[in-house]
Design a protein around this motif. Structure first.
Motif, mmCIF file in Angstrom:
data_model
loop_
_atom_site.group_PDB
_atom_site.id
_atom_site.type_symbol
_atom_site.label_atom_id
_atom_site.label_comp_id
_atom_site.label_asym_id
_atom_site.label_seq_id
_atom_site.Cartn_x
_atom_site.Cartn_y
_atom_site.Cartn_z
ATOM 1 N N ARG A 88 0.852 -1.187 0.000
ATOM 2 C CA ARG A 88 0.000 0.000 0.000
ATOM 3 C C ARG A 88 0.887 1.236 0.000
ATOM 4 N NH1 ARG A 88 -3.900 -2.299 4.837
ATOM 5 N NH2 ARG A 88 -5.202 -3.664 3.537
ATOM 6 N N ASP A 89 0.593 2.148 -0.912
ATOM 7 C CA ASP A 89 1.394 3.371 -1.046
ATOM 8 C C ASP A 89 2.870 3.046 -1.243
ATOM 9 O OD1 ASP A 89 -0.933 4.900 -0.621
ATOM 10 O OD2 ASP A 89 -0.664 4.766 1.557
ATOM 11 N N GLY A 90 3.124 1.984 -1.994
ATOM 12 C CA GLY A 90 4.506 1.648 -2.329
ATOM 13 C C GLY A 90 5.249 0.859 -1.273
ATOM 14 N N ARG A 91 4.607 0.557 -0.141
ATOM 15 C CA ARG A 91 5.281 -0.181 0.931
ATOM 16 C C ARG A 91 4.448 -1.386 1.355
ATOM 17 N NH1 ARG A 91 7.610 3.508 5.648
ATOM 18 N NH2 ARG A 91 8.672 1.507 5.974
#
Length: 690
Positions: free
Chosen positions: A279-282
């Motif tokens: 989520r959100d790149g992480r």
């Protein structure tokens, strides 16, 4: 066959049998330290003394051949006094380290001292002390404890073929050491620990961390290579402390490779113990419900042709079956178990098996090795090849990267053109194979994991047929695998279906946006950057390359944490046993896929291991029988066409790091630094780096 009498019991044995071996036939145990049934006779510890009629003094039973009419006594007062005297001499300089020695509880010297030791010493001189030697990152030495049995010297010279140990000095000053003061660089060096009858050589990575009686012992099989060696997993609590070999004459005799033995510390590092969603790149930790829901949400509305699955090298057959059925329910034919791109076919079983069988190597009298370095790819199998060479009358040749195989062979070059010449009958080694009663070809993954691998496979088949490698009662065509999951995957036809994509096609399709969802089943050797913007679901045990790239991470179980089926390189169906439980929230891999199928609304038709294994037997009857090798039917396989003029490359660059478990191992990292690529040392002769 001579007859003799031992302790009043008559026995008939083959000529050349020793008294000690004849006694074992009768179940009479004679104590020994230097004798080992798989090593040359040394006869230097004298613990096995017995009385033989008409001989003036006790004789060493390990070195004395039997004779017709011989009368042997093993329990007389003279024999007992002689053994007590030997024990007294052995204990003159042996330190009283038993309370702190890792060998305590498993020590031959302890056991024999209970039977033949005295309750006091007659010696008042200072005990001898010996400086410890550097045997490398795997073996811890306490050379003051050494009783000079020379088992280690004989093993490293005879079995491993790396003569780096020897004795210097004489009498009381004799010491076992490395000849040039460097670490023991054999891929089988850990077996020295098992062979040492005292605590002189112990397990360095696990030193001072356990006592033998604290460990729970589980018999299982090894999955760190494709041999399926018999092992014993010793655990304390939920931690694997050590892995030891079990005797299995059909596969590993009683040896084990260093990676299989010492990489077990990687089982507790970099583990996946909970689910993650990106989520959100992480990657964020989530519950099982959220993780499976995220996968189902992404698959909603996606055509089956845009979904794919790639199996890793340690994926068990239960997981492969569940994944294959799940992909079929999604309408996808994009699946592949050949992570390295090897051009193997699932149709003809003889085309991807080690048909000679591992034990059958000892019958062969000529071998052509193509695109393989068995010393790195299957160190225990290489020891079997060396054993056959030592017996004499064995001609060997290698087409592939030049390597020290620990036995004498002829290097023919590294070009596929040499193989083409031999297949056409224009090379002298064709005559060697043709003239040998039991010839053998070993085809490695370095020859098959190429763009023209199918043509190389076809060329090898033609050679096998032309040179009489395959004939009535003998199939000498062998494929040496490096992955424990490969043969099982091919047996289950975990390969692209009609119109399906293989590994290269899946990666290419993902890069172009033609494949939207990719399942990685413990597959960490795939080009992760090439997957483009595909939604990646990783199911595995370690946080390796696949987990770093994944959009959803589902934690699975390692081979020590489940009862799972594998098929070794010779086609033998085997099963691991659960020794410890998976960490945290991790589950057995097939159970994860079964739960996912429910969330997708396409439930798989099995709920228990037995039902799943019945399904496996339906797909292929070989799974109906455990631990058996059935001859495979020969047929046409491979492809026609020219092979590229590119040299064969090694299948393994670094013996010590080949999979997520060994890459997570601190011990394997130390070995890689000491012996692996870029170590800064000249170990080319030992073949321990790429």
């Amino acid at each position: 066959m001579p007859k003799l009498t031992i302790d009043g019991r008559e026995v008939e044995v083959e000529a050349g049998t020793t008294i000690l071996q004849a006694a074992e036939v009768l179940g009479i145990e004679i104590p020994r330290f230097c004798y080992h049934e798989r090593l040359a006779i040394a006869g230097n510890c004298r613990m096995c003394l017995v009385e033989v009629e008409k001989m003036p003094k006790p004789v060493a039973s390990c070195a004395m051949p039997v004779g017709e009419g011989m009368v042997v006594k093993t329990t007389t007062p003279t024999v007992r006094k002689a053994r007590q005297g030997v024990m007294e001499f052995l204990l003159i300089n042996h330190p009283l380290d038993c309370p702190i020695c890792d060998q305590g509880g498993e020590c031959d010297l302890q056991d024999q001292a209970m039977a033949y030791g005295a309750d006091r010493s007659r010696y008042h001189e200072h005990k001898r002390a010996v400086v410890d030697k550097d045997f490398g990152p795997l073996i811890k030495t306490f050379m003051t404890r050494c009783i000079q049995c020379t088992r280690c010297v004989r093993f490293i010279t005879e079995v491993a073929g790396v003569p780096e140990l020897g004795a210097v000095g004489r009498g009381e000053h004799m010491e076992i050491t490395t000849y040039v003061g460097k670490a023991v660089s054999s891929e089988l060096s850990g077996n020295l620990i098992d062979l040492c009858p005292v605590g002189a050589l112990t397990n360095r990575p696990a030193s001072y961390t356990y006592r033998a009686w604290e460990l729970k012992k589980t018999e299982s099989i090894d999955t760190m290579d494709a041999l399926g060696s018999a092992i014993r997993i010793d655990a304390r609590g939920n931690e694997v402390i050590r892995v030891l070999p079990r005797i299995n004459d059909d596969i590993n005799e009683e040896w084990l490779s260093d990676r299989s033995r010492f990489a077990c510390d990687g089982l507790k590092r970099q583990r996946l113990d909970r689910c993650y969603v990106r989520r959100d790149g992480r990657l964020q930790p989530v519950s099982w419900t959220e993780a499976l829901g995220a996968v189902a949400a992404r698959l909603k509305g996606v055509a089956g042709s845009r979904v794919a699955a790639i199996a890793g090298d340690q994926t068990d057959c239960e997981t492969l079956t569940a994944a294959k059925d799940l992909m079929a329910s999604l309408g996808s034919a994009n699946l592949d178990c050949r992570q390295d791109g090897a051009k193997l076919e699932a149709g003809v079983r003889a085309s991807y098996l080690f048909n000679t069988t591992i034990a059958g190597i000892e019958q062969a009298d000529a071998v052509l090795i193509v695109g393989s370095n068995p010393r790195k790819e299957a160190a225990v199998l290489n020891a079997r090849l060396r054993k056959r060479w030592l017996a004499g009358g064995f001609k060997a040749a290698l087409v592939g990267p030049q390597a020290d195989l620990a036995f004498k062979h002829e290097w023919l070059g590294d070009s596929p053109a040499v193989l083409a010449e031999i297949a056409a009958g224009r090379h002298p080694f064709f005559g060697v194979l043709k003239g040998a009663p039991w010839p053998m070809i070993i085809l490695g993954q370095g020859a098959l994991a190429r763009e023209d691998g199918a043509a190389v496979l076809g060329l090898a088949r033609k050679l096998a047929e032309a040179a009489g490698v395959v004939k009535d009662g003998w199939n000498g065509f062998n494929v040496l695998h490096t992955a424990a999951a490969r043969v099982g995957g091919l047996d289950l036809a975990f390969v692209p279906g009609q119109g399906g994509r293989d590994v290269a096609g899946i990666v290419d399709g993902a890069a172009k946006g033609e494949v939207e969802v990719v399942f990685l089943l413990g597959a960490d050797e795939v080009d992760m950057k090439g997957l483009g913007n595909a939604f990646v679901v990783y199911l595995g045990s370690h946080g390796d390359a696949g987990a770093h790239r994944a959009d959803v991470v589902l934690p699975g179980a390692a081979y020590t944490e489940k009862s799972a089926t594998f098929v070794n390189t010779e086609g033998r169906v085997q099963r691991t046993q659960l020794a410890v439980f998976p960490p945290g929230e991790a589950k057995e891999d097939w159970k994860v896929l079964r739960a996912l199928s429910d969330v997708l609304g396409k439930p798989l038709a099995y709920d228990t291991p037995r039902q799943l294994r019945d399904r496996m037997a339906t797909l292929n009857r070989v799974f109906a029988t455990l631990d058996a090798v059935s001859p495979a039917t020969w047929g046409a396989f491979g492809a026609e066409g020219a092979v590229a003029d590119k040299p064969f490359l090694p299948a393994i660059d670094n013996f010590y790091m080949t999979d997520p478990i060994s890459r997570a191992s601190k011990t394997m990292a130390e070995c890689s630094g000491a012996f692996g690529p870029g170590c800064g040392c000249n170990h080319k002769k030992t073949g321990t780096h790429g």
